[in-house]
Design a protein around this motif. Structure first.
Motif, PDB file in Angstrom:
ATOM      1  N   TRP A 121      20.839  31.882 -42.594  1.00 19.60           N
ATOM      2  CA  TRP A 121      22.146  32.185 -43.180  1.00 19.60           C
ATOM      3  C   TRP A 121      23.278  31.991 -42.180  1.00 19.60           C
ATOM      4  O   TRP A 121      24.277  31.332 -42.500  1.00 19.60           O
ATOM      5  N   PRO A 122      23.210  32.521 -40.961  1.00 20.99           N
ATOM      6  CA  PRO A 122      24.323  32.272 -40.022  1.00 20.99           C
ATOM      7  C   PRO A 122      24.431  30.813 -39.613  1.00 20.99           C
ATOM      8  O   PRO A 122      25.538  30.317 -39.370  1.00 20.99           O
ATOM      9  N   ASP A 692      17.168  46.909 -38.139  1.00 19.30           N
ATOM     10  CA  ASP A 692      16.442  47.287 -36.929  1.00 19.30           C
ATOM     11  C   ASP A 692      16.639  46.259 -35.823  1.00 19.30           C
ATOM     12  O   ASP A 692      16.807  46.625 -34.655  1.00 19.30           O
ATOM     13  N   ARG A 693      16.612  44.988 -36.166  1.00 21.38           N
ATOM     14  CA  ARG A 693      16.848  43.958 -35.135  1.00 21.38           C
ATOM     15  C   ARG A 693      18.263  44.043 -34.579  1.00 21.38           C
ATOM     16  O   ARG A 693      18.500  43.702 -33.423  1.00 21.38           O
ATOM     17  N   CYS A 694      19.179  44.498 -35.402  1.00 21.52           N
ATOM     18  CA  CYS A 694      20.568  44.598 -34.958  1.00 21.52           C
ATOM     19  C   CYS A 694      20.806  45.844 -34.113  1.00 21.52           C
ATOM     20  O   CYS A 694      21.374  45.763 -33.025  1.00 21.52           O
ATOM     21  N   PHE A 695      20.352  46.998 -34.593  1.00 21.75           N
ATOM     22  CA  PHE A 695      20.734  48.266 -33.974  1.00 21.75           C
ATOM     23  C   PHE A 695      19.697  48.818 -33.008  1.00 21.75           C
ATOM     24  O   PHE A 695      20.046  49.664 -32.182  1.00 21.75           O
ATOM     25  N   PHE A 829      27.127  51.205 -31.531  1.00 23.08           N
ATOM     26  CA  PHE A 829      27.121  50.870 -32.957  1.00 23.08           C
ATOM     27  C   PHE A 829      28.113  49.753 -33.256  1.00 23.08           C
ATOM     28  O   PHE A 829      27.781  48.773 -33.952  1.00 23.08           O
ATOM     29  N   ILE A 830      29.324  49.856 -32.748  1.00 25.00           N
ATOM     30  CA  ILE A 830      30.337  48.822 -33.006  1.00 25.00           C
ATOM     31  C   ILE A 830      29.931  47.495 -32.372  1.00 25.00           C
ATOM     32  O   ILE A 830      30.072  46.424 -32.993  1.00 25.00           O
ATOM     33  N   PHE A 836      26.196  40.668 -34.682  1.00 24.86           N
ATOM     34  CA  PHE A 836      25.355  40.095 -35.733  1.00 24.86           C
ATOM     35  C   PHE A 836      26.235  39.588 -36.868  1.00 24.86           C
ATOM     36  O   PHE A 836      26.824  40.388 -37.603  1.00 24.86           O
ATOM     37  N   PRO A 837      26.344  38.277 -37.053  1.00 25.01           N
ATOM     38  CA  PRO A 837      27.214  37.747 -38.122  1.00 25.01           C
ATOM     39  C   PRO A 837      26.747  38.117 -39.517  1.00 25.01           C
ATOM     40  O   PRO A 837      27.564  38.198 -40.427  1.00 25.01           O
ATOM     41  N   GLU A 838      25.427  38.347 -39.715  1.00 27.02           N
ATOM     42  CA  GLU A 838      24.962  38.721 -41.042  1.00 27.02           C
ATOM     43  C   GLU A 838      25.574  40.031 -41.507  1.00 27.02           C
ATOM     44  O   GLU A 838      25.714  40.268 -42.711  1.00 27.02           O
ATOM     45  N   ILE A 839      25.953  40.887 -40.556  1.00 25.85           N
ATOM     46  CA  ILE A 839      26.511  42.196 -40.894  1.00 25.85           C
ATOM     47  C   ILE A 839      28.026  42.228 -40.711  1.00 25.85           C
ATOM     48  O   ILE A 839      28.733  42.899 -41.463  1.00 25.85           O
ATOM     49  N   SER A 840      28.539  41.494 -39.739  1.00 28.77           N
ATOM     50  CA  SER A 840      29.985  41.550 -39.466  1.00 28.77           C
ATOM     51  C   SER A 840      30.794  40.601 -40.345  1.00 28.77           C
ATOM     52  O   SER A 840      31.959  40.889 -40.644  1.00 28.77           O
ATOM     53  N   GLU A 841      30.218  39.477 -40.777  1.00 26.89           N
ATOM     54  CA  GLU A 841      30.993  38.523 -41.569  1.00 26.89           C
ATOM     55  C   GLU A 841      31.488  39.111 -42.892  1.00 26.89           C
ATOM     56  O   GLU A 841      32.622  38.833 -43.286  1.00 26.89           O
TER      57      GLU A 841
END
Length: 1028
Positions: A121-122, A692-695, A829-830, A836-841
């Motif tokens: 996706w990214p 989990d991979r992000c945080f 957290f920020i 992670f673009p999947e979460i921030s986009e």
């Protein structure tokens, strides 16, 4: 910002649909601009400039990639659209291609928690910018742009799928050896970076094209894609309804009801406290919306690739039924979509928020009172269920989280707001957490808002230590006295807190000094510092959580440098240093050295009478120091002095400021809300694995490495490659990894990440949809997996009898985050969200929508357009049909200046066209107006012929819109006006993807409304060149 400004702002300052801001646009623009300076110009007078890049990106965004970068119009209210779903649709097409051609690889990716939709996706969103090297990237973009110009292309973005499929298929053996999602993603990125030669990349794409789109498999891939996509769009229906409702709220002041730009600060400081006061204890946990089981079977089941003929026919039946518009139903009578259950993040179950309680709470926000019912309908847990329930509830946290996503603010600010929404009180377990693998970003540090934490960090960097000496001894943790020539005191150095030096390693003295401080030596007269003291400090508490004030103090003095004004000659100073601490009564005491016991010693502190005993105190004597002429300083040989392990200091001197934190389970809820705003085609468990991979501090996520059903009840020896062991030993087995992955997804609610087999004690294999390969024989179910939370690699054995039933009830623990808390502070957290673009986009895209909304009034406030429209009902060429032909049907929109227009003139239908409508929407409204005019004329006597003509109008994809834009002024005479209308060169073809906002030239004459004509493309045959 120029792209967004051009697409959104008009010369009149009004706002329309435009390009959504996202980080991928920056990456694409950067690589295009970098390539523009390297592309040789064919003509020195016409170089390839930044302006060319700008228009090229405009063409991409408004062309085949409109679902990537284009934001929906302000007036758009359809919740089944595909705005922003382009990358997810293409990633789903790749996943379907793997299901048909590489089913085992697809199952392996899903078991690791790295499906194609999450991995690519990214990459698709960036058009592989930053993934491919610069030379192959430009060659790939050439191919991509060439496909856009191909009128015979089935799907103009297939080249994205072909390149990704070629990488996966070409490295399938290496991908099977990957043991985690992070390892797999890193390997995929390395594969793209290894494509140095553009010709190798083109060969890879060509090979993938032959495999994917040749033969019957092409229809299998596209059928599975269309079926799965349709079901995902239906699943996202409620999420889009939520966004539409929240967008209305974001334009209203909740207290007055006036038009208002809702900012993040206003939500957190004004709205949220009101809701908390009206609904106490209602913001615990959240709601998780599970993907329906028929969609799970398509995403995680074996599908078309199954070796069983029954599964093959079942999947074809599902695909065919969806294609024919026939919905499938479960045989057990349950609804197609399961109920939404509260997800409590490991805490107690919150009270239910019913519609009655919600209506009472909204009374405190009178500006939103009219929208209260719509809000509850969009956020209630069973809004789309076909079965009515006795009670229906909503999650207040989910509502506030979506509002934070949709309001005005940057991605980092919204991430900070989401942290405040789910943050928990400080917990001592946070002290034992290792540093996060993702560096703290500067933006996250600025938004953390923790002054005490910043001061402590500054103390570790010798900023706090350079402050003036504190007047209150209670603010001093260490006082280091510096003397010269035995009796002359030079001054003191101070340390306010020891917690920045907690757990500093002391294995190497040079490392202690290198990470230490250079403290100013303050004289008692309060003048400027007399010199500088270099020392390293380490504080090792006995127990960081229970007794952080008791531990061992280790100090190593490196040297001291005096100012020239302090002595006539610094080389004659003969300095010595002594360390003191302050007890709980505020008395200055000397810590006892380790191994030196003294009578009267308490809490690791020497009695007052023994503080002058140099052999028992922390003293660096002058005889051990030497003068360094080169450095102009006194230096001691490396010498580490340690206090006793029972040294007790005041708690405030060693205990850090505990920050608020957020749990890993709450992070999963945040990721669920953000991913659904970005419409990634992922299941609930895949979203949790992505979170989990992000945080997670080490990037660990739950994954199933191996799941085998072995014949017999003998346990084989423990090995990390059980499948290879069984092959070598000749023991029969069956790979059931995809079945366990599917069952784990179905148990996402009740098991909280664990595999509970106790409910399938009878007929366990049937419940797991596994056909027994060894009937009548005892079996072993072998599981090797990575446990979520702590990242521990575990194995489990489940014994089954000959009928496939459990020998003993068992629950396999696959998630430790519920009983082993994994916490993050605000900065971490920020930083994780921004990385992670999947979460921030999705946060950035919602920001651009907020800018578009707040830049102009709502559609109803803009006013309807006045348009003079002619609907062409004949297929004759345009040049042969004058305006007065009886085949032309007039349709008037807006106000009638004369006030005498009748339905026979095309007026009175009540349909309105707005400036933010696209030409596609305009055509739909023309069709609606013709239907209403036909009905009105049929009610009038003698007008049945005209009514039939309006009723026969059928507008579809082949219709286009022409605008009357004459080259000369036709108002000089009626004859000139008629001649201009008959001239094909006076009609301009309008782009149906654009809005009326993009065609400002139509309104240059205030006395003449725009004249439009709706014709079929075939009618342009004779005058196409002149029109275009």
């Amino acid at each position: 910002m120029a792209l967004i400004g051009f697409a959104v702002k008009s010369p009149e300052g009004q706002t329309g649909p435009g390009i959504s801001y996202c980080e991928s646009l920056l990456a694409i623009a950067f690589h295009m601009l970098a390539g523009a300076r390297q592309v040789p110009s064919q003509s020195p007078e016409v170089p390839f400039t930044e302006e060319d890049v700008f228009w090229l990106m405009i063409a991409l965004a408004h062309g085949a990639y409109r679902d990537f970068f284009l934001s929906p119009p302000i007036s758009h209210t359809d919740s089944t659209d595909t705005w922003g779903q382009g990358p997810a649709e293409d990633a789903l097409l790749l996943d379907c291609a793997l299901a048909v051609h590489e089913p085992q690889l697809r199952a392996h990716l899903a078991a690791l928690g790295a499906p194609a939709g999450a991995v690519f996706w990214p990459h698709f969103n960036r058009l592989f910018a930053g993934v491919l090297l610069s030379v192959p990237l430009r060659r790939f973009w050439d191919l991509l742009l060439g496909e856009l110009a191909n009128p015979d292309a089935t799907h103009p973005r297939l080249v994205l799928v072909e390149l990704a499929f070629g990488i996966l298929q070409g490295h399938r053996d290496e991908l099977f050896r990957c043991q985690s999602a992070s390892e797999l993603q890193q390997y995929v990125s390395a594969c793209f970076a290894s494509l140095c030669d553009p010709e190798d990349m083109l060969d890879l794409i060509s090979q993938s094209k032959d495999v994917l789109w040749q033969g019957f498999s092409r229809h299998q891939v596209f059928s599975l894609w269309q079926t799965t996509s349709a079901k995902f769009i239906r699943f996202y229906w409620q999420h889009r309804q939520q966004d539409l409702v929240i967008r209305k709220l974001c334009s209203l002041n909740p207290f007055t009801g006036e038009t208002f730009r809702l900012s993040l600060d206003f939500v957190l400081q004004e709205v949220l406290p009101v809701l908390d006061a009206a609904l106490p204890d209602m913001r615990r946990g959240g709601a998780l919306r599970q993907v329906p089981e028929d969609l799970l079977d398509l995403m995680l089941g074996e599908g078309l690739a199954s070796t069983g003929f029954k599964s093959f026919l079942a999947t074809l039946a599902t695909v065919g039924a969806t294609a024919l518009g026939v919905e499938s139903h479960h045989t057990d009578g349950t609804p197609e979509m399961p109920h939404v259950k509260p997800w409590v993040c490991g805490r107690e179950v919150p009270e239910t928020l019913t519609s009655e309680r919600w209506a009472v709470a909204v009374e405190q926000l009178p500006g939103w009172r009219d929208q209260a019912e719509d809000v509850f309908a969009a956020f209630c847990w069973d809004a789309w269920s076909r079965i009515e329930h006795e009670s229906n509830d909503m999650s207040l946290n989910e509502f506030v989280a979506v509002m934070i996503c949709c309001c005005h603010g940057t991605a980092a600010q919204k991430a900070a707001g989401l942290f405040e929404l789910f943050a928990e009180p400080p917990r001592p377990e946070m002290l034992d957490m290792l540093p996060h693998r993702i560096p703290i970003s500067r933006m996250a540090h600025q938004l953390s808002g923790n002054a005490e934490s910043e001061e402590a960090e500054a103390s570790a960097r010798a900023v706090c230590a350079r402050l003036p000496p504190p007047a209150d001894p209670k603010m001093i943790a260490l006082q280091i006295e510096v003397w010269a020539n035995e009796i002359c005191k030079i001054g003191d150095a101070f340390i306010r807190s020891l917690w920045p030096f907690t757990m500093v390693p002391i294995d190497d003295l040079q490392d202690v000094l290198r990470t230490g401080l250079r403290l100013p030596i303050c004289s008692s007269q309060g003048e400027s510092p007399s010199g500088e003291l270099h020392l390293g400090i380490s504080w090792l508490p006995r127990n960081r959580q229970q007794t952080p004030e008791v531990g061992t103090l280790s100090i190593c003095v490196g040297g001291v440098r005096f100012k020239s004004a302090s002595f006539k000659s610094a080389a004659e100073a003969s300095p010595w240093v002594q360390v003191f601490v302050y007890d709980k009564e505020g008395q200055k005491r000397s810590p006892a050295i380790s191994g030196q016991r003294c009578l009267g010693e308490t809490d690791g502190l020497l009695p007052v009478w023994a503080q002058s005993s140099l052999d028992k105190t922390m003293v660096w004597e002058a005889k051990d120091a030497s003068w360094q002429e080169d450095g102009q300083q006194w230096q001691w040989a490396p010498k580490l002095l340690q206090s006793s392990s029972s040294l007790r200091l005041p708690p405030e001197k060693v205990r850090p400021h505990l920050q608020r934190n957020i749990s890993l389970q709450s992070c999963r809820l945040v990721a669920e809300a953000l991913v659904r705003r970005g419409t990634l085609y992922l299941t609930c468990r895949q979203v949790a694995q992505l979170a989990d991979r992000c945080f997670h501090r080490h990037g660990d996520s739950a994954s199933i490495l191996e799941a085998l059903l072995l014949e017999g009840k003998e346990h084989p020896p423990a090995t990390c490659e059980m499948q290879r062991y069984c092959d070598d030993q000749g023991r029969p087995y069956m790979n059931v990894t995809s079945h366990i992955t599917l069952e784990m997804e179905k148990q996402m609610f009740d098991g909280c990440g664990s595999l509970n087999l106790s409910g399938q004690a009878e007929g366990c294999l049937d419940a797991l949809q596994i056909t027994d390969p060894f009937p009548g024989t005892p079996k072993l179910l072998y599981l090797r997996f990575v446990r979520a939370g702590d990242g521990q690699c575990c194995t489990a054995w489940v014994e089954l009898d000959g009928s496939g039933c459990l020998v003993s009830l068992q629950e396999v623990d696959m998630d430790s985050s519920s009983y082993k808390p994994h916490l993050l502070n605000k900065e971490e957290f920020i930083s994780c969200i921004l990385a992670f673009p999947e979460i921030s986009e999705p946060l950035r895209r919602q920001t651009s929508l907020a800018l578009a909304r707040n830049g102009m009034p709502l559609q109803e406030e803009t006013g309807a357009l006045t348009l003079d429209v002619v609907v062409e009902s004949s297929a004759k060429p345009l040049a042969t049909l004058p305006l007065s032909s009886k085949n032309n049907l007039p349709v008037l929109f807006g106000e009638d200046p004369s006030g005498h227009a009748a339905p026979l003139d095309g007026a009175g239908h009540g349909v309105k066209v707005f400036i933010n409508d696209t030409l596609w929407e305009f055509l739909a409204k023309v069709q609606e107006a013709c239907a209403k005019l036909s009905s009105s004329l049929a009610d009038q006597g003698g007008l049945q012929d005209a009514s039939d003509k309006y009723k026969a109008v059928a507008i579809g994809w082949e219709q286009t819109v022409l605008a009357f834009v004459p080259h000369a002024n036709p108002k000089e005479s009626l004859q000139a006006l008629v001649g201009a209308h008959a001239d094909a060169a006076s009609w301009m073809v309008l782009d149906k993807d654009c809005t009326f906002q993009n065609y400002n030239m139509l309104y240059r004459d205030d006395n003449m409304p725009p004249c439009l004509k709706v014709v079929r493309r075939s009618a342009l045959a004779s005058g196409e060149e002149a029109l275009i």
